[in-house]
Design an enzyme around this catalytic site. Structure first.
Site, mmCIF file in Angstrom:
data_model
loop_
_atom_site.group_PDB
_atom_site.id
_atom_site.type_symbol
_atom_site.label_atom_id
_atom_site.label_comp_id
_atom_site.label_asym_id
_atom_site.label_seq_id
_atom_site.Cartn_x
_atom_site.Cartn_y
_atom_site.Cartn_z
ATOM 1 N N ASN A 10 0.921 -1.183 0.119
ATOM 2 C CA ASN A 10 -0.130 -0.006 0.027
ATOM 3 C C ASN A 10 0.797 1.173 -0.165
ATOM 4 O O ASN A 10 1.635 1.703 0.856
ATOM 5 C CB ASN A 10 -0.816 0.052 1.113
ATOM 6 C CG ASN A 10 -1.800 1.243 1.103
ATOM 7 O OD1 ASN A 10 -1.670 2.040 0.381
ATOM 8 N ND2 ASN A 10 -2.439 1.394 2.444
ATOM 9 N N TRP A 11 0.945 1.876 -1.254
ATOM 10 C CA TRP A 11 1.887 2.815 -1.316
ATOM 11 C C TRP A 11 1.394 4.261 -0.613
ATOM 12 O O TRP A 11 2.168 5.250 -0.477
ATOM 13 C CB TRP A 11 2.211 3.150 -2.614
ATOM 14 C CG TRP A 11 3.070 2.136 -3.449
ATOM 15 C CD1 TRP A 11 3.259 1.039 -2.822
ATOM 16 C CD2 TRP A 11 3.529 2.171 -4.796
ATOM 17 N NE1 TRP A 11 3.995 0.233 -3.873
ATOM 18 C CE2 TRP A 11 4.191 0.978 -5.223
ATOM 19 C CE3 TRP A 11 3.323 3.058 -5.864
ATOM 20 C CZ2 TRP A 11 4.566 0.685 -6.318
ATOM 21 C CZ3 TRP A 11 3.777 2.863 -7.080
ATOM 22 C CH2 TRP A 11 4.518 1.562 -7.350
ATOM 23 N N LYS A 12 -0.033 4.242 -0.297
ATOM 24 C CA LYS A 12 -0.601 5.535 0.271
ATOM 25 C C LYS A 12 -0.220 6.729 -0.664
ATOM 26 O O LYS A 12 -0.251 6.537 -1.785
ATOM 27 C CB LYS A 12 -0.062 5.649 1.653
ATOM 28 C CG LYS A 12 -0.078 4.404 2.507
ATOM 29 C CD LYS A 12 0.088 4.526 4.150
ATOM 30 C CE LYS A 12 -0.191 3.172 4.524
ATOM 31 N NZ LYS A 12 0.006 3.231 6.299
ATOM 32 N N HIS A 97 -9.309 0.920 4.716
ATOM 33 C CA HIS A 97 -8.369 1.392 5.577
ATOM 34 C C HIS A 97 -8.526 2.391 6.618
ATOM 35 O O HIS A 97 -9.393 3.455 6.473
ATOM 36 C CB HIS A 97 -6.981 2.009 4.438
ATOM 37 C CG HIS A 97 -5.567 1.830 5.107
ATOM 38 N ND1 HIS A 97 -5.445 2.783 6.077
ATOM 39 C CD2 HIS A 97 -4.729 0.866 4.835
ATOM 40 C CE1 HIS A 97 -4.027 2.462 6.479
ATOM 41 N NE2 HIS A 97 -3.931 1.567 5.835
ATOM 42 N N GLU A 99 -7.067 4.734 7.667
ATOM 43 C CA GLU A 99 -6.779 6.197 7.206
ATOM 44 C C GLU A 99 -7.871 6.721 6.580
ATOM 45 O O GLU A 99 -8.254 7.726 6.955
ATOM 46 C CB GLU A 99 -5.304 6.162 6.554
ATOM 47 C CG GLU A 99 -4.094 6.101 7.395
ATOM 48 C CD GLU A 99 -3.045 5.394 6.623
ATOM 49 O OE1 GLU A 99 -2.996 5.439 5.461
ATOM 50 O OE2 GLU A 99 -2.008 4.838 7.383
ATOM 51 N N GLU A 169 -5.229 -4.749 10.271
ATOM 52 C CA GLU A 169 -4.564 -4.005 10.521
ATOM 53 C C GLU A 169 -4.802 -3.106 11.901
ATOM 54 O O GLU A 169 -5.513 -2.093 11.810
ATOM 55 C CB GLU A 169 -4.314 -2.984 9.335
ATOM 56 C CG GLU A 169 -4.137 -3.378 8.147
ATOM 57 C CD GLU A 169 -3.502 -2.437 7.125
ATOM 58 O OE1 GLU A 169 -2.333 -2.635 6.566
ATOM 59 O OE2 GLU A 169 -4.241 -1.429 6.881
ATOM 60 N N GLY A 175 2.500 2.325 10.810
ATOM 61 C CA GLY A 175 3.527 3.438 10.529
ATOM 62 C C GLY A 175 4.162 3.757 11.843
ATOM 63 O O GLY A 175 4.955 4.611 11.947
ATOM 64 N N SER A 215 3.418 -2.124 10.483
ATOM 65 C CA SER A 215 4.797 -2.365 10.345
ATOM 66 C C SER A 215 5.657 -3.741 9.718
ATOM 67 O O SER A 215 6.410 -4.217 10.678
ATOM 68 C CB SER A 215 5.301 -1.854 11.911
ATOM 69 O OG SER A 215 4.953 -0.651 12.026
ATOM 70 N N GLY A 236 2.880 -1.287 4.297
ATOM 71 C CA GLY A 236 2.890 0.308 3.982
ATOM 72 C C GLY A 236 4.486 0.611 3.597
ATOM 73 O O GLY A 236 5.022 0.336 2.480
ATOM 74 N N GLY A 237 5.033 1.280 4.592
ATOM 75 C CA GLY A 237 6.248 1.758 4.594
ATOM 76 C C GLY A 237 7.264 1.015 3.761
ATOM 77 O O GLY A 237 8.112 1.317 2.880
HETATM 78 P P1 13P Z 1 3.182 0.284 7.774
HETATM 79 O O1 13P Z 1 3.592 -0.947 6.951
HETATM 80 O O2 13P Z 1 3.781 1.463 7.253
HETATM 81 O O3 13P Z 1 2.860 0.022 9.160
HETATM 82 O O4 13P Z 1 1.516 0.421 7.019
HETATM 83 C C1 13P Z 1 0.551 -0.509 7.212
HETATM 84 C C2 13P Z 1 -0.612 -0.229 6.529
HETATM 85 O O5 13P Z 1 -1.344 0.606 6.744
HETATM 86 C C3 13P Z 1 -0.665 -0.922 5.230
HETATM 87 O O6 13P Z 1 -2.128 -0.567 4.546
#
Ligand code: 13P
Length: 252
Positions: A10-12, A97, A99, A169, A175, A215, A236-237
């Site tokens: 997930n590149w956000k 998600h 967010e 999640e 994050g 994470s 994510g990251g």
């Molecule tokens: P991180 O891997 O950066 O914690 O993000 C997880 C996430 O929200 C994937 O959708």
């Protein structure tokens, strides 16, 4: 029963167009030729077409939109329909998600509508759920996630539900660098599978891929993916760096 193993990035809201293409190309180039892992790149909408083009000869890598609108089309300035994201190559859509839930006030009710339009078009929803820290501290996390699933997904018939991918999640792990322990992940994934079994029967439950997100890194992916009910990750990251993401894919 064999479940699909999935590693989704997930590149956000990261990477400009050029950087996105560069990353997708780097991942595609180094993908193991023989892999039973379904890889998904959840890119910003503006990157979807170009990334799908880069990946067209890599059948085990698919492209996901990070959201879509619940209406088929119409006067919703700035929004994207399922038809639009599908027409540029997306076959998955990440929905709900945390967010989106937190910053864009997406309710379970709206998410249920989004799930319906995505399924109607033949795309696969990756439905996210997960609790905030204060809920976990009160040991109400299973109940909290149960409500998200009941209100967002359990209106579906078994045949429709069997197309869903779930991503657990925990918000406190996103994050933050704090990962749920393998035991914490397994506990929740097992509970989710039990809920699905109660609603749709063992056959559907045993076929549903449940991903862990929060994470996930090369250092912890192997242990997390080694849990009985963890069928992969939503990353994510670490999905923004080709070597890290490839290492995570290789952790199965
Ligand atoms: P991180 O891997 O950066 O914690 O993000 C997880 C996430 O929200 C994937 O959708």
């Amino acid at each position: 029963m064999k479940r699909k193993k999935i590693v989704a990035g997930n590149w956000k809201m990261n990477l400009n167009y050029k950087e996105g293409i560069k990353l997708a190309t780097a991942i595609a180039k180094k993908m193991p030729a023989q892999s039973d892992v379904q890889v998904i790149l959840g890119t910003p909408a503006i990157h979807l077409k170009a990334v799908a083009d880069v990946l067209q000869h890599f059948s085990q890598i698919a492209v996901a939109a990070q959201n879509c609108h619940q209406a088929e089309k119409g006067a919703y300035t700035g929004e994207l329909s399922v038809d639009m994201v599908q027409s540029v190559g997306a076959s998955y859509v990440i929905l709900g998600h945390s967010e989106r839930r937190a910053y864009f006030k997406e309710s379970n009710e709206v998410l249920a509508q989004k799930v319906d339009v995505v399924l109607e078009k033949g795309l696969t929803p990756i439905f996210c759920c997960g609790e905030p820290l204060e809920i976990r501290k009160k040991k109400k996390h299973v109940k909290f996630v149960k409500k998200q699933l009941q209100e967002g997904l359990f209106h579906l018939k078994a045949k429709e539900f069997s197309k869903i991918v779930i991503a657990y999640e925990p918000i406190w792990a996103i994050g933050t660098g704090v990962t749920a322990s393998p035991e914490q992940a397994q506990e929740m994934h097992k509970s989710i599978r039990k809920l699905i079994a109660k609603q749709y029967g063992d056959k559907v439950a045993n076929k549903t891929s449940i991903l862990y997100g929060g994470s996930v890194k090369p250092a912890n992916a192997k242990e997390l993916f080694g849990q009985k009910d963890v069928d992969g990750g939503l990353v994510g990251g670490a999905s923004l760096k080709a070597p890290d993401f490839l290492q995570i894919i290789g952790s199965f």
